[in-house]
Design an enzyme around this catalytic site. Sequence first.
Site, PDB file in Angstrom:
ATOM      1  N   TYR A 122      -1.786  -0.892  10.425  1.00 38.20           N
ATOM      2  CA  TYR A 122      -1.891  -1.102   8.926  1.00 38.20           C
ATOM      3  C   TYR A 122      -0.507  -0.557   8.102  1.00 38.20           C
ATOM      4  O   TYR A 122      -0.189  -1.371   7.318  1.00 38.20           O
ATOM      5  CB  TYR A 122      -3.110  -0.452   8.188  1.00 38.20           C
ATOM      6  CG  TYR A 122      -3.349  -0.706   6.734  1.00 38.20           C
ATOM      7  CD1 TYR A 122      -3.811  -1.876   6.232  1.00 38.20           C
ATOM      8  CD2 TYR A 122      -3.121   0.379   5.883  1.00 38.20           C
ATOM      9  CE1 TYR A 122      -4.207  -2.022   4.948  1.00 38.20           C
ATOM     10  CE2 TYR A 122      -3.260   0.221   4.664  1.00 38.20           C
ATOM     11  CZ  TYR A 122      -3.818  -0.784   3.975  1.00 38.20           C
ATOM     12  OH  TYR A 122      -4.010  -0.894   2.793  1.00 38.20           O
ATOM     13  N   SER A 174       0.798  -1.138  -0.124  1.00 39.29           N
ATOM     14  CA  SER A 174       0.067  -0.001  -0.028  1.00 39.29           C
ATOM     15  C   SER A 174       0.748   1.214   0.002  1.00 39.29           C
ATOM     16  O   SER A 174       2.099   1.190   0.637  1.00 39.29           O
ATOM     17  CB  SER A 174      -0.877   0.149   1.419  1.00 39.29           C
ATOM     18  OG  SER A 174      -1.550   1.283   1.548  1.00 39.29           O
TER      19      SER A 174
END
Length: 248
Positions: free
Chosen positions: A160, A146
């Site tokens: 995350y 990401s």
Amino acid sequence: MSGTNQPRRTLLLTGASRGIGHATVKRFSAAGWRVITCSRHAFPENCPWEMGPEDHIQVDLGDEADTRRAVEEIKSRLPDGKLHALVNNAGISPKGQGGARLGTIDTPEETWRKVFQVNFFAPILLARGLLEELKRTQGAVVNVTSIAGMRVHPFAGAAYATSKAALVGLTREMAADFGRVGVRVNAIAPGEIDTSILSPGTEKIVEQIPMQRLGTPDEVAKIIYVLCTDTSSYLNGAEIHINGGQHV
Ligand SMILES: NC(=O)c1ccc[n+]([C@@H]2O[C@H](COP(=O)([O-])OP(=O)(O)OC[C@H]3O[C@@H](n4cnc5c(N)ncnc54)[C@H](OP(=O)(O)O)[C@@H]3O)[C@@H](O)[C@H]2O)c1
């Protein structure tokens, strides 16, 4: 047989029920691949593709023991012991109350561990567990990372972001080790893709993206496909940024 007259290839894809994973199933199925999917939910009875329940494995990748069980089940679903690609796509991004970002000070440790189990440990358990099957085809692994792994993101939380940064490091380490036995390992780092993982307020980020729009799940799936096929035959240890120029 696939359209290119070679034996049918098999993909194992985690997190196939929605978003980027869903688009990836469609892309590989359209190219004639067998796609074995993994997610926490049972096989949907109204599944629109030709795949049946024998191509779905219900597993909680947040549970280490269940993931190890799933590896054995996956092997039993590969009659010729061959796997051509593994795409570690399943990922979670927990939020606080009212959708608040969870930072380093307020992320509960249990949440942090769960995020790492799904986003980081499951990919290595699957890749190591299926290495022999991947070696037999000189296959490929793709880890979905990401943009949040590179810098602080306004919505994606600390657990995350750090799990995705670790997954980039894992991609590099695996590329070094797996590359020697003929298995390529790369990562793809999406920016803002139009799926349910996005938070309210994403429109503000879109204003700063050079291409001025969200990406679509299929735009990501197309590059995942390239990373699993011969077009990328000398690509190993790379992280491809797919974000409309958001990182520049
Ligand atoms: N969308 C974006 O803008 C964006 C940006 C950067 C990176 N990414 C990454 O791209 C990947 C896919 O994102 P997405 O937006 O398509 O996500 P999504 O729509 O939230 O889908 C997540 C998928 O992961 C599965 N999953 C979640 N927890 C699981 C668990 N414990 N065990 C097994 N499966 C689990 C879900 O299936 P079940 O619920 O059925 O288990 C679902 O299929 C993720 O790794 C995400 O971090 C997305």
